[in-house]
Structures are given as structure tokens and as C-alpha cells.
Design an enzyme around this catalytic site. Structure first.
Site, PDB file in Angstrom:
ATOM      1  CE  LYS A 164      -0.364  -0.166   5.054  1.00 49.38           C
ATOM      2  NZ  LYS A 164      -1.212  -0.597   6.200  1.00 49.38           N
ATOM      3  CE1 TYR A 216      13.813  31.986   4.829  1.00 46.50           C
ATOM      4  CE2 TYR A 216      13.825  29.586   4.614  1.00 46.50           C
ATOM      5  CZ  TYR A 216      13.618  30.851   4.063  1.00 46.50           C
ATOM      6  OH  TYR A 216      13.233  30.960   2.761  1.00 46.50           O
TER       7      TYR A 216
HETATM    8  C1  LIG Z   1      -0.489  -1.593   6.911  1.00 45.22           C
HETATM    9  C2  LIG Z   1      -1.122  -2.877   7.240  1.00 45.22           C
HETATM   10  C3  LIG Z   1      -0.374  -4.056   7.289  1.00 45.22           C
HETATM   11  C4  LIG Z   1       1.152  -4.050   7.262  1.00 45.22           C
HETATM   12  O1  LIG Z   1       1.595  -3.591   8.504  1.00 45.22           O
HETATM   13  P1  LIG Z   1       3.154  -3.473   8.869  1.00 45.22           P
HETATM   14  O2  LIG Z   1       3.147  -3.059  10.288  1.00 45.22           O
HETATM   15  O3  LIG Z   1       3.712  -2.440   7.961  1.00 45.22           O
HETATM   16  O4  LIG Z   1       3.770  -4.811   8.638  1.00 45.22           O
HETATM   17  C5  LIG Z   1      -1.049  -5.255   7.436  1.00 45.22           C
HETATM   18  N1  LIG Z   1      -2.405  -5.283   7.566  1.00 45.22           N
HETATM   19  C6  LIG Z   1      -3.156  -4.162   7.561  1.00 45.22           C
HETATM   20  C7  LIG Z   1      -4.619  -4.263   7.714  1.00 45.22           C
HETATM   21  C8  LIG Z   1      -2.542  -2.923   7.412  1.00 45.22           C
HETATM   22  O5  LIG Z   1      -3.295  -1.810   7.423  1.00 45.22           O
END
Ligand SMILES: *Cc1c(COP(=O)(O)O)cnc(C)c1O
Length: 349
Positions: free
Chosen positions: A35, A244
Site C-alpha cells: 500500500k 532562517y
Molecule cells: C499496513 C497494514 C499491514 C502491514 O503492517 P506493517 O506493520 O507495515 O507490517 C497489514 N495489515 C493491515 C490491515 C494494514 O493496514
């Protein structure tokens, strides 16, 4: 060439996937969460590298991300969508063969009415109260769902990065209660859950951050290096200020390097006077504020100023930088800017 270079080690990512895969029983499948553009590193390249390593099940947050991954992988691998079946997603889910993880009775109804017979999974809430059906909702529709034959029943742990947290066992027990005897493949664990041990593994795991070298997977191989070109160096006299707001004053005559990257590239302003750049093995403190496009560092102690200074690399992981910025490695990764030149190494790149 003054834009910074983000080097992404596809072999390290593939090795991290294999290492997480080896932590579970051979009968447990290891998926891959890609994702948010594979946590900012490039979903197409990374999905292909992970498929090369053996991953067959991929997870994305929303259907549009699934489109990118399907294009990269072609037909075959399963691509599941955590947000489920949203209004307007139906064509994408069908045409790209995505597998929505249905989160509510509304989504279930939409799926049955528009794509009856199309694969789906069910996301159950076991206490995180973010996504998924509640126990009573699930009880009401479990019969219908079982007839339709879901691919997966999944839930997500809220505190898996704290192994001693009571929430872990509580969610595990709830998940077992909700799914016992269904005979449907189950998935509870992301990276943190894998490390909690076999009770948490079920038939499929879903690691994300560990693939990309982040905590809580301490044994992960770092997967990124971020090298910032030095645009200019200057001598600053004792008593002069840098940047800055005049927030840094030279105590001695100093050499300051100005490098190309700033808060517009995900280098948070809070890192001003509060982070380290690396000249190979030598640390160079960031001095003064982080600007939109520029950072200044004290390089007085270097015999020779290199062409680039590293913000991420062997001496400073995403979690080190996260700690300096008061956040976590996940946010460092997913904030990595669009201006960086992404260079891929390994994985047949
Ligand atoms: C983001 C996510 C994962 C992966 O989690 P990590 O901590 O990055 O391994 C797995 N399942 C769901 C539902 C998520 O939202």
C-alpha cells in the site's frame, strides 16, 4: 544533477520477505503489503521484486493502488484491498481481478449485488475499532458469507509492536472466537504479529514495514539510502548565523555545506538543528532550520567535503531518523519526496 538520489535495494527487500517467510511454518503463506506505493518506495518495482522472491498475495489500501500492482504483475497473483468494496470501485475490482476485504454489511451487500461470484475476503474488528465487521454484524451475516465462500478472514492487531501488551492476546482470542471452525484461511498478523510467534500466524501473514527494513523487524536489512547532493560549501566566521531565523550560531570558524533536500521532500522541519547527515562514516550535524529545498550541515571537521551527504543509509536507518523527528520509520518512508531520483538495485533491476 542537483536532485537527491533515493537508492532502493530490491535484493534487501526480497531478503527481508524471505526472512519473514522463514519465521512461519511452511504451511503459512507470507503475503506482502505494498500500500501507499509500497511505503513510498515504488509499488510496481517492489511488487515485481517480491513476486520474484515468491510472494503470491499482495495487499493494498485502496482499489486504485491495486490497479498499479496488477499492471506490474499481470494476471495471477492475488491483490487484496483493505478498504473493501467502495461505491465506484466495482469496475476496477472486476476488470483488474482485485479481491476486496469487505468491512461492513453495506460492503457485503454491494459486493453481492454487483459482483456476485467474484472473490472477496472479510475483515473483522477484534478491538482496534478501525476497519472490519463487529462481532454482532458478523454473526448476522456469517451464514450468507460462508455460502458465498470467502477467500480470507482477516483482522489487524493494534499493539503488535509491544509484545507484552495485553491487547495482543485479547485480540487473538477474539479472532479465534469469531473464526473458529469456518475452515476459511485466516490472517491476523502484519510484521509485528509475525514476531509474536506461531499462535498469531494462522494461514497467511501480511508484513509491510519489515520488508522495507523497518522496526519492529530488528533483523531487517536496510533497504534505502538517501544521498543529498552538496550544492555549495562556505566558510562561516565565529559568531555568524546560518539559515532562517538565525537559529544556529557558529561558535568557531566553521565550514557549512548546503545540500539539496528540504521539508518539501519529506525532511521534516523538526529535524532542524536536530539530525545528522553522514559523509561516509563521519557524522555531520544539521545546523539551522530545514528549508523547503535545502538543508545546512556543519562539515568543519571533514578533510574533504564529498559530493553527497547521506540522510538515510547504513549509519542512520528510517527508525533512527524517525526517532530524531519524533515519529516512526513508517512515516519517514511514506513521506519520502517525489523529487528524489529513485534508483533501484538488485532484483533484476
Ligand atoms: C499496513 C497494514 C499491514 C502491514 O503492517 P506493517 O506493520 O507495515 O507490517 C497489514 N495489515 C493491515 C490491515 C494494514 O493496514
Amino acid at each position: 544533477m542537483s536532485s537527491a538520489t533515493l537508492s532502493i535495494d530490491l535484493d534487501a527487500i526480497a531478503a527481508n520477505w524471505r526472512a519473514l517467510d522463514r519465521m512461519t511454518d511452511p504451511a503459512t503463506q507470507t503475503g506482502a503489503v505494498v500500500k501507499a506505493d509500497a511505503y513510498g518506495l515504488g509499488a510496481d518495482r517492489i511488487a515485481r521484486a517480491l513476486a520474484g522472491a515468491g510472494a503470491r498475495r499482495f495487499f493494498v489500501a485502496v482499489a486504485e493502488e491495486g490497479a498499479v500492482v496488477r499492471k506490474a504483475l499481470g494476471p495471477g497473483p492475488q491483490i487484496s484491498v483493505f478498504s473493501g468494496h467502495m461505491a465506484g470501485d466495482t469496475d476496477m475490482i472486476r476488470d483488474l481481478d482485485l479481491t476486496p476485504m469487505l468491512n461492513s454489511v453495506d460492503q457485503l451487500t454491494r459486493h453481492m449485488e454487483t459482483l456476485s461470484g467474484h472473490p472477496f475476503g472479510i475483515q473483522l474488528d477484534t478491538g482496534m475499532n478501525r476497519l472490519g465487521m463487529e462481532a454482532d454484524e458478523w454473526a448476522a451475516v456469517a451464514g450468507i458469507v460462508m455460502q458465498a465462500g470467502p477467500e480470507l478472514l482477516m483482522s489487524h492487531l493494534a499493539c503488535a509492536d509491544e509484545p507484552d501488551h495485553a491487547m495482543n492476546a485479547q485480540q487473538l482470542a477474539t479472532f479465534e472466537d469469531l473464526t473458529r471452525g469456518t475452515g476459511i484461511p485466516r490472517s491476523l498478523s502484519a510484521t509485528g504479529g509475525i514476531l509474536l510467534g506461531p499462535d498469531y500466524h494462522f494461514e497467511l501473514t501480511r508484513p509491510g514495514v519489515g520488508l522495507y527494513g523497518g522496526l519492529p523487524f530488528e533483523a531487517a536489512r536496510p533497504a534505502v539510502r538517501l544521498s543529498l547532493p552538496v550544492i555549495q560549501t562556505r566558510e562561516v566566521l565565529a559568531g555568524e548565523t546560518v539559515g532562517y531565523g538565525n537559529t544556529w550560531t557558529a561558535e568557531i570558524d566553521s565550514t557549512i555545506a548546503t545540500v539539496s533536500a528540504g521539508y518539501a521532500d519529506g525532511v521534516f522541519r523538526v529535524l532542524g538543528n536536530n539530525a545528522t547527515l553522514w559523509a561516509g562514516d563521519v557524522p555531520c550535524p544539521v545546523v539551522g532550520r530545514v528549508s523547503m529545498d535545502l538543508i545546512t550541515a556543519d562539515v568543519t571537521h571533514l578533510n574533504e567535503v564529498p559530493d553527497t551527504l547521506d540522510l538515510l543509509g547504513p549509519h542512520q536507518t528510517i527508525d533512527d531518523l524517525g526517532t530524531a523527528a519524533g515519529t516512526i520509520g513508517y512515516e519517514i518512508l511514506t513521506s519520502l519526496g517525489a523529487r528524489y531520483q529513485r534508483r533501484y538495485a538488485g532484483g533484476g533491476a
